[in-house]
Write a protein that holds these residues in place. Structure first.
Motif, short mmCIF file in Angstrom:
data_model
loop_
_atom_site.label_atom_id
_atom_site.label_comp_id
_atom_site.label_asym_id
_atom_site.label_seq_id
_atom_site.Cartn_x
_atom_site.Cartn_y
_atom_site.Cartn_z
N LEU A 151 0.83 -1.19 0.00
CA LEU A 151 0.00 0.00 0.00
C LEU A 151 0.87 1.25 0.00
O LEU A 151 1.89 1.30 0.70
N LEU A 175 -10.04 -9.19 2.35
CA LEU A 175 -10.43 -7.89 1.80
C LEU A 175 -9.22 -7.01 1.52
O LEU A 175 -9.17 -6.31 0.50
N LEU A 176 -8.23 -7.05 2.41
CA LEU A 176 -7.01 -6.30 2.16
C LEU A 176 -6.31 -6.81 0.90
O LEU A 176 -5.80 -6.02 0.09
N HIS A 194 -7.79 -8.10 -1.67
CA HIS A 194 -8.55 -7.58 -2.80
C HIS A 194 -8.25 -6.10 -3.04
O HIS A 194 -8.21 -5.64 -4.19
N TRP A 195 -8.06 -5.35 -1.97
CA TRP A 195 -7.70 -3.94 -2.10
C TRP A 195 -6.37 -3.81 -2.85
O TRP A 195 -6.24 -3.04 -3.80
N ASP A 221 -8.97 0.43 -5.07
CA ASP A 221 -9.62 1.12 -3.97
C ASP A 221 -11.09 0.77 -3.78
O ASP A 221 -11.69 1.18 -2.78
N TYR A 234 -12.19 -1.82 -2.80
CA TYR A 234 -12.28 -2.66 -1.59
C TYR A 234 -11.76 -1.94 -0.35
O TYR A 234 -11.70 -2.54 0.73
N ALA A 235 -11.40 -0.68 -0.45
CA ALA A 235 -10.84 0.04 0.69
C ALA A 235 -11.86 0.20 1.81
O ALA A 235 -11.57 -0.07 2.99
N SER A 290 -14.64 -1.48 2.58
CA SER A 290 -15.01 -2.72 3.28
C SER A 290 -13.85 -3.22 4.14
O SER A 290 -14.07 -3.78 5.22
N THR A 291 -12.62 -3.02 3.68
CA THR A 291 -11.45 -3.39 4.49
C THR A 291 -11.41 -2.57 5.77
O THR A 291 -11.19 -3.12 6.87
#
Length: 294
Positions: free
Chosen positions: A128, A269-270, A272-273, A278, A280-281, A283-284
């Motif tokens: 990230l 989820l991270l 997928h992010w 972004d 998925y940001a 939901s993460t």
């Protein structure tokens, strides 16, 4: 009939084959069915074809019970993060879709929290551009071991250790490692009709359903069994409530497991992010908030 899967990542076919064979070790004792490996080399994996069928609630409950038997099948003394014995030496485990595989950590740990933080979350956080403070805080909360509790499973369960059951706190009985699929969303669980001539697996309660769930495409490792349950909930699964009921009847989950679902969804989820962007940001970060609220 067979399916041949090629890969641009040299080690990927052998890693996947090792995971499938490792999961299949539980099948003779009633574990979940696993697609059969027919051939593997550095460039491709060939597996049997699964002719898909439509599951019903009985099939779903039977799969839940079979998954529980897979989870509890690890030998005593297995560490969190342990990889299948056939995993190619020196190669990291790989997570993600075939064209975007990400290397994860391969270290082993005595606790689930330290394993998840160091070998799963940290490799993603490094990718990230900026790590939100709430994400760092959730990572540190998991690493602390506060959320390692979760009942008994397989050979390592400690029974009732006192304290606040269902709170997710370290006073809960410590959950031992389980034999995980590791990426158990609906696309990695196929359903096929079972031949009437096929015998029931040893140790199973007999075959009551004529359709069975078949595991494919694993991210196999020794982990926390609630992670497989949480991933099944992330994108939906046919008759999910029946799957969970079948699992609970075979190997009950610890009180509070539903509140811990976001903790176990955080890695996925991270991932997928990092892979997909972004979208998925949010939901993460919601998972982070839920983790810190426990």
């Amino acid at each position: 009939m067979s399916v041949r899967k090629t890969s641009r990542t040299t080690a990927a076919p052998r890693i996947e084959a090792a995971g499938l064979r490792w999961l299949a070790e539980a099948v003779p004792d009633g574990g979940a069915a696993v697609v059969r490996v027919l051939d593997v080399d550095d460039d491709a994996l060939t597996v049997e074809t699964v002719v898909e069928a439509r599951p019903d609630r009985m099939s779903a409950a039977a799969f839940g019970a079979a998954l529980a038997r897979t989870h509890r099948s690890l030998p005593a003394g297995t560490a969190f993060g342990a990889l299948p014995p056939g995993h190619p030496p020196g190669e990291p485990p790989l997570f993600g879709p075939a064209g975007q595989l990400l290397p994860m950590g391969s270290g082993t740990h005595p606790s689930w929290g330290s394993f998840l933080a160091a070998e799963r979350l940290d490799p993603l956080l490094e990718r990230l551009t900026a790590v939100p403070p709430v994400l760092r805080a959730a990572r540190d909360r998991i690493a602390s071991g506060d959320l390692d509790g979760g009942g008994t499973c397989g050979t390592g369960g400690t029974g009732d250790a006192g304290g606040a059951r269902g709170t997710g706190q370290a006073t809960d009985p410590v959950e031992p490692p389980s034999r995980l699929h590791g990426d158990l969303w609906s696309g990695n669980l196929l359903w096929r009709r079972v031949s009437p001539e096929e015998p029931a697996a040893a140790g199973s309660p007999g075959r009551d359903a004529d359709v069975e769930g078949v595991l494919i495409d694993p991210f196999a490792h020794a982990g926390h069994r609630e992670s497989d349950l949480a991933m099944m909930q992330l994108f939906g699964l046919p008759h999910l409530d029946a799957v969970v009921a079948g699992y609970q009847a075979q190997l009950p989950l610890a009180p509070g497991w539903e509140e811990r679902v976001p903790v176990h969804q955080l890695f996925y989820l991270l991932g997928h992010w990092v892979i997909f962007g972004d979208a998925y940001a949010a939901s993460t970060l919601r998972c982070c908030d839920a983790t810190l609220a426990l």
